[in-house]
Design a protein around this motif. Structure first.
Motif, mmCIF file in Angstrom:
data_model
loop_
_atom_site.group_PDB
_atom_site.id
_atom_site.type_symbol
_atom_site.label_atom_id
_atom_site.label_comp_id
_atom_site.label_asym_id
_atom_site.label_seq_id
_atom_site.Cartn_x
_atom_site.Cartn_y
_atom_site.Cartn_z
ATOM 1 N N ALA A 22 0.839 -1.210 0.000
ATOM 2 C CA ALA A 22 0.000 0.000 0.000
ATOM 3 C C ALA A 22 0.870 1.254 0.000
ATOM 4 N N TYR A 23 1.931 1.239 0.803
ATOM 5 C CA TYR A 23 2.868 2.385 0.795
ATOM 6 C C TYR A 23 3.407 2.620 -0.613
ATOM 7 N N SER A 24 3.786 1.529 -1.309
ATOM 8 C CA SER A 24 4.383 1.704 -2.644
ATOM 9 C C SER A 24 3.349 2.273 -3.617
ATOM 10 N N LEU A 25 2.094 1.846 -3.471
ATOM 11 C CA LEU A 25 1.058 2.358 -4.381
ATOM 12 C C LEU A 25 0.793 3.842 -4.117
ATOM 13 N N VAL A 26 0.729 4.208 -2.817
ATOM 14 C CA VAL A 26 0.478 5.613 -2.462
ATOM 15 C C VAL A 26 1.586 6.499 -3.031
ATOM 16 N N HIS A 27 2.846 6.078 -2.860
ATOM 17 C CA HIS A 27 3.956 6.892 -3.364
ATOM 18 C C HIS A 27 4.039 6.834 -4.891
ATOM 19 N N ASP A 28 3.738 5.677 -5.461
ATOM 20 C CA ASP A 28 3.783 5.540 -6.926
ATOM 21 C C ASP A 28 2.765 6.466 -7.607
ATOM 22 N N ASP A 29 1.649 6.724 -6.920
ATOM 23 C CA ASP A 29 0.588 7.555 -7.507
ATOM 24 C C ASP A 29 0.860 9.058 -7.385
ATOM 25 N N ARG B 175 -7.193 4.825 -7.915
ATOM 26 C CA ARG B 175 -6.542 3.594 -7.431
ATOM 27 C C ARG B 175 -7.602 2.756 -6.719
ATOM 28 N N ARG B 176 -7.689 1.521 -7.076
ATOM 29 C CA ARG B 176 -8.674 0.603 -6.468
ATOM 30 C C ARG B 176 -10.088 1.190 -6.551
ATOM 31 N N GLY B 177 -10.347 1.886 -7.674
ATOM 32 C CA GLY B 177 -11.684 2.440 -7.913
ATOM 33 C C GLY B 177 -11.998 3.674 -7.087
ATOM 34 N N VAL C 31 5.897 -12.775 -14.373
ATOM 35 C CA VAL C 31 4.601 -13.076 -15.011
ATOM 36 C C VAL C 31 3.565 -12.043 -14.556
ATOM 37 N N PHE C 32 3.599 -11.725 -13.243
ATOM 38 C CA PHE C 32 2.658 -10.733 -12.700
ATOM 39 C C PHE C 32 2.781 -9.415 -13.467
ATOM 40 N N GLN C 33 4.020 -8.957 -13.685
ATOM 41 C CA GLN C 33 4.231 -7.660 -14.338
ATOM 42 C C GLN C 33 3.802 -7.684 -15.801
ATOM 43 N N LYS D 141 -3.774 -15.391 -15.430
ATOM 44 C CA LYS D 141 -5.045 -15.217 -16.150
ATOM 45 C C LYS D 141 -5.890 -14.058 -15.631
ATOM 46 N N ARG D 142 -5.389 -13.330 -14.643
ATOM 47 C CA ARG D 142 -6.259 -12.332 -13.998
ATOM 48 C C ARG D 142 -6.759 -11.305 -15.020
ATOM 49 N N VAL D 143 -7.951 -10.767 -14.734
ATOM 50 C CA VAL D 143 -8.547 -9.786 -15.659
ATOM 51 C C VAL D 143 -8.638 -8.403 -15.009
HETATM 52 C C1 GRG Z 1 10.149 6.074 -1.675
HETATM 53 C C2 GRG Z 1 9.037 7.759 -3.222
HETATM 54 C C3 GRG Z 1 9.350 6.359 -2.883
HETATM 55 C C4 GRG Z 1 8.878 5.378 -3.670
HETATM 56 C C5 GRG Z 1 8.895 3.964 -3.315
HETATM 57 C C6 GRG Z 1 6.735 3.799 -5.216
HETATM 58 C C7 GRG Z 1 7.886 2.901 -5.248
HETATM 59 C C8 GRG Z 1 9.120 3.160 -4.498
HETATM 60 C C9 GRG Z 1 7.866 1.850 -5.999
HETATM 61 C C10 GRG Z 1 6.680 1.523 -6.819
HETATM 62 C C11 GRG Z 1 6.539 0.097 -6.958
HETATM 63 C C12 GRG Z 1 5.237 -0.213 -7.606
HETATM 64 C C13 GRG Z 1 4.034 0.560 -7.218
HETATM 65 C C14 GRG Z 1 5.155 -1.176 -8.504
HETATM 66 C C15 GRG Z 1 3.899 -1.505 -9.215
HETATM 67 C C16 GRG Z 1 3.512 -2.868 -8.902
HETATM 68 C C17 GRG Z 1 2.111 -3.118 -9.315
HETATM 69 C C18 GRG Z 1 1.837 -3.488 -10.719
HETATM 70 C C19 GRG Z 1 1.143 -2.984 -8.432
HETATM 71 C C20 GRG Z 1 -0.266 -3.380 -8.580
HETATM 72 O O1 GRG Z 1 -0.426 -4.512 -7.733
HETATM 73 P P1 GRG Z 1 -1.798 -5.288 -7.576
HETATM 74 O O2 GRG Z 1 -2.419 -5.523 -8.929
HETATM 75 O O3 GRG Z 1 -2.677 -4.208 -6.805
HETATM 76 O O4 GRG Z 1 -1.577 -6.485 -6.738
HETATM 77 P P2 GRG Z 1 -3.883 -4.409 -5.789
HETATM 78 O O5 GRG Z 1 -4.623 -3.098 -5.855
HETATM 79 O O6 GRG Z 1 -4.717 -5.573 -6.240
HETATM 80 O O7 GRG Z 1 -3.292 -4.641 -4.442
#
Ligand code: GRG
Length: 302
Positions: A85-92, A102-104, A224-226, A299-301
């Protein structure tokens, strides 16, 4: 007691595993004392009630494979979702992908503000390590506990997720070949998935060959996930994904479909998936759960 060798058995446990991690996260977020209300709200908003919980499912499935029934898996699973969750918050954030969905729901910086989102991400990351270090079950195996903490720290650190993120940012506007893409994504996305599988295994005594094979599975399934994520970005609509589709292309990012074509990306995902399952078959134990999650990943959609 977990039933062994039933292919449908894991799918019948998926919802209960998702509930377990949700309850643990709720308890962690809401029972930590002395957290300012606005920060607690932003943390709860970012981590509760959303997401597929793939990383926790991988941990529960890996624990089944390794014969680990410890209640500490709940803590491992929650720690993974906190850092995810931290990575998603910062990534956004505007300085990163600048996304508003994010997540709707509105992204954390849109719902609150940028400073709160940065601090909520920081706090979620710190909390992940605190719960691992404080877990009483893990503390009964202190050497394993230290390896688990180190695995998570390594996976999300400079040679892992954060390192991959900077490579990804620096590559914007450049056309990458497959090897360069792989180097980015093995770090940025793959290492946290690797940690989700390997952290529970530290609580078991796996033979070196079995550990190597599990490692190989964990590395390939992360990629594969990516690849699937990249394909969904171009093939799926925003509403189903709960995040903006086609946003990679708008930022000039190379992706697997842009480098290999959609069919080539699918073929590469299939190849890695087959390699991953071949490696998993070399690990003794009940691999039904990891096979179920691997299949979901391919296979996820959404
Ligand atoms: C310290 C500024 C700072 C950043 C940290 C943000 C960051 C480094 C890295 C980003 C890594 C990242 C967000 C990779 C994307 C991975 C990805 C495709 C995530 C989506 O994962 P799901 O589909 O999401 O599992 P849900 O919403 O289902 O949990």
């Amino acid at each position: 007691m977990i039933a062994r060798g039933n292919p449908d058995a894991f799918s019948s446990r998926v919802e209960s595993y998702r509930r377990r991690v949700e309850e643990k996260l709720d308890a962690v977020i809401n029972s930590t004392p002395d957290v300012p209300l606005s920060l607690r709200e932003a943390m709860a908003y970012s981590v509760l009630g959303g997401g597929k919980r793939i990383r926790p499912l991988l941990s529960f499935a890996a624990a089944e494979l390794c014969g680990v029934e410890s209640a500490a898996i709940d803590t491992i699973a929650a720690s993974l979702e906190l850092v995810h969750a931290y990575s998603l918050v910062h990534d956004d954030l505007p300085a990163m992908d600048n996304d508003d969905l994010r997540r709707g729901k509105p992204t954390t910086h849109r719902k609150f503000n940028e400073a709160t989102a940065i601090l909520a991400g920081d706090a979620l990351q710190a909390l992940a390590f605190e719960i691992l270090c404080r877990d009483e079950q893990l503390a009964q195996q202190p050497a394993a506990q230290a390896r688990i903490v180190a695995a998570l720290a390594h996976a999300i650190g400079p040679a892992g997720m954060v390192g991959g993120q900077i490579l990804d940012i620096e590559a914007e506007g450049r056309e990458l070949d497959e090897a360069a893409l792989e180097a980015i994504h093995r770090s940025k996305t793959g290492q946290l998935i690797w940690a989700a599988i390997m952290m529970p295994s530290e609580l078991a005594s796996l033979a070196p060959e079995a550990r190597n094979s599990l490692n190989a599975f964990a590395r390939d399934i992360g990629l594969v996930f990516q690849i699937r994520d990249d394909l969904l970005e171009v093939e799926q609509d925003t509403q189903t994904l709960g995040k903006n589709s086609a946003s990679d292309a708008s930022r000039g990012k190379s992706t697997y479909p842009s480098a290999l074509g959609a069919d080539g990306a699918r073929a590469r995902a299939d190849e890695l998936y087959s390699n991953a399952l071949a490696a998993l078959d070399r690990v003794p134990g009940n691999s039904d759960g990891l096979k179920w999650v691997a299949d979901f990943i391919l296979k996820r959609v959404y």
